[in-house]
Scaffold this motif. Structure first.
Motif, PDB file in Angstrom:
ATOM      1  N   UNK A  14      37.935  43.383  41.831  1.00 42.01           N
ATOM      2  CA  UNK A  14      38.894  44.005  42.741  1.00 42.01           C
ATOM      3  C   UNK A  14      39.992  43.006  43.125  1.00 42.01           C
ATOM      4  N   UNK A  15      39.599  41.765  43.340  1.00 44.89           N
ATOM      5  CA  UNK A  15      40.559  40.719  43.684  1.00 44.89           C
ATOM      6  C   UNK A  15      41.554  40.498  42.541  1.00 44.89           C
ATOM      7  N   UNK A  16      41.059  40.497  41.317  1.00 43.65           N
ATOM      8  CA  UNK A  16      41.940  40.323  40.166  1.00 43.65           C
ATOM      9  C   UNK A  16      42.864  41.528  39.983  1.00 43.65           C
ATOM     10  N   UNK A  17      42.345  42.734  40.185  1.00 42.32           N
ATOM     11  CA  UNK A  17      43.186  43.934  40.095  1.00 42.32           C
ATOM     12  C   UNK A  17      44.292  43.855  41.147  1.00 42.32           C
ATOM     13  N   UNK A  18      43.911  43.500  42.371  1.00 40.50           N
ATOM     14  CA  UNK A  18      44.898  43.365  43.445  1.00 40.50           C
ATOM     15  C   UNK A  18      45.957  42.327  43.072  1.00 40.50           C
ATOM     16  N   UNK A  19      45.523  41.215  42.496  1.00 42.19           N
ATOM     17  CA  UNK A  19      46.457  40.165  42.077  1.00 42.19           C
ATOM     18  C   UNK A  19      47.405  40.667  40.989  1.00 42.19           C
ATOM     19  N   UNK A  20      46.899  41.466  40.079  1.00 43.07           N
ATOM     20  CA  UNK A  20      47.754  42.015  39.024  1.00 43.07           C
ATOM     21  C   UNK A  20      48.795  42.973  39.594  1.00 43.07           C
ATOM     22  N   UNK A  21      48.369  43.800  40.552  1.00 40.31           N
ATOM     23  CA  UNK A  21      49.321  44.714  41.205  1.00 40.31           C
ATOM     24  C   UNK A  21      50.402  43.903  41.913  1.00 40.31           C
ATOM     25  N   UNK A  32      35.278  40.427  51.820  1.00 39.18           N
ATOM     26  CA  UNK A  32      34.601  39.557  50.852  1.00 39.18           C
ATOM     27  C   UNK A  32      33.129  39.899  50.731  1.00 39.18           C
ATOM     28  N   UNK A  33      32.677  39.907  49.500  1.00 37.21           N
ATOM     29  CA  UNK A  33      31.252  39.971  49.184  1.00 37.21           C
ATOM     30  C   UNK A  33      31.062  39.191  47.891  1.00 37.21           C
ATOM     31  N   UNK A  34      30.019  38.415  47.788  1.00 38.57           N
ATOM     32  CA  UNK A  34      29.829  37.574  46.596  1.00 38.57           C
ATOM     33  C   UNK A  34      29.302  38.377  45.404  1.00 38.57           C
ATOM     34  N   UNK A  35      30.125  39.313  44.931  1.00 38.34           N
ATOM     35  CA  UNK A  35      29.723  40.165  43.809  1.00 38.34           C
ATOM     36  C   UNK A  35      30.811  40.177  42.740  1.00 38.34           C
ATOM     37  N   UNK A  36      30.402  40.593  41.565  1.00 35.50           N
ATOM     38  CA  UNK A  36      31.353  40.734  40.464  1.00 35.50           C
ATOM     39  C   UNK A  36      32.377  41.828  40.796  1.00 35.50           C
ATOM     40  N   UNK A  37      31.919  42.870  41.500  1.00 31.76           N
ATOM     41  CA  UNK A  37      32.810  43.958  41.888  1.00 31.76           C
ATOM     42  C   UNK A  37      33.964  43.442  42.758  1.00 31.76           C
ATOM     43  N   UNK A  38      33.650  42.556  43.714  1.00 34.97           N
ATOM     44  CA  UNK A  38      34.692  41.984  44.569  1.00 34.97           C
ATOM     45  C   UNK A  38      35.647  41.132  43.735  1.00 34.97           C
ATOM     46  N   UNK A  39      35.105  40.319  42.830  1.00 32.74           N
ATOM     47  CA  UNK A  39      35.947  39.465  41.983  1.00 32.74           C
ATOM     48  C   UNK A  39      36.911  40.303  41.148  1.00 32.74           C
TER      49      UNK A  39
END
Length: 119
Positions: A43-50, A34-41
């Motif tokens: 990445x989290x959404x991409x992971x969720x889509x996969x 976790x990091x409070x960045x847009x990049x992390x958000x």
């Protein structure tokens, strides 16, 4: 909003699961750090889509297979062969009124698998 979600769903469904799974470890690792960045958000959404594509295919294959099998006579055995989806949907106490929405709680059945790269 719904039209946009359906468009996203069609686009996701057109992608090859094997190609997506090649990215699973990368995005699982990024999401686990976790990091409070847009990049992390993102990445989290991409992971969720996969994960969504993977889960959809597993559910499809399981349901398709169940339809092709003869009905089981032993109800205890039938209960043990149900697919573990990782969450349960709550039964609505009453139908929501038109224009209202309802939040469904997802209850994980086990800790999610998270790949960690060697550092």
């Amino acid at each position: 909003m719904e039209k946009l979600l359906l468009k996203l769903a069609r686009q996701l469904d057109s992608l090859d699961e094997a190609s997506l799974m090649a990215l699973w470890s990368k995005y699982a690792t990024m999401t686990s750090r976790f990091e409070p960045t847009k990049r992390w958000e993102e990445a989290c959404l991409v992971f969720s889509l996969i994960q969504a594509k993977r889960w959809k295919n597993q559910l499809f294959n399981y349901t398709w297979g169940q339809q092709r099998m003869p009905p089981l006579k032993n109800s205890d055995f039938a209960q043990t062969t149900q697919m573990d989806t990782g969450f349960e949907l709550e039964k609505p106490e009453k139908e929501p009124e038109k224009g209202q929405c309802r939040v469904l709680a997802f209850h994980p059945s086990a800790e999610p698998e998270v790949a960690r790269e060697e550092e």
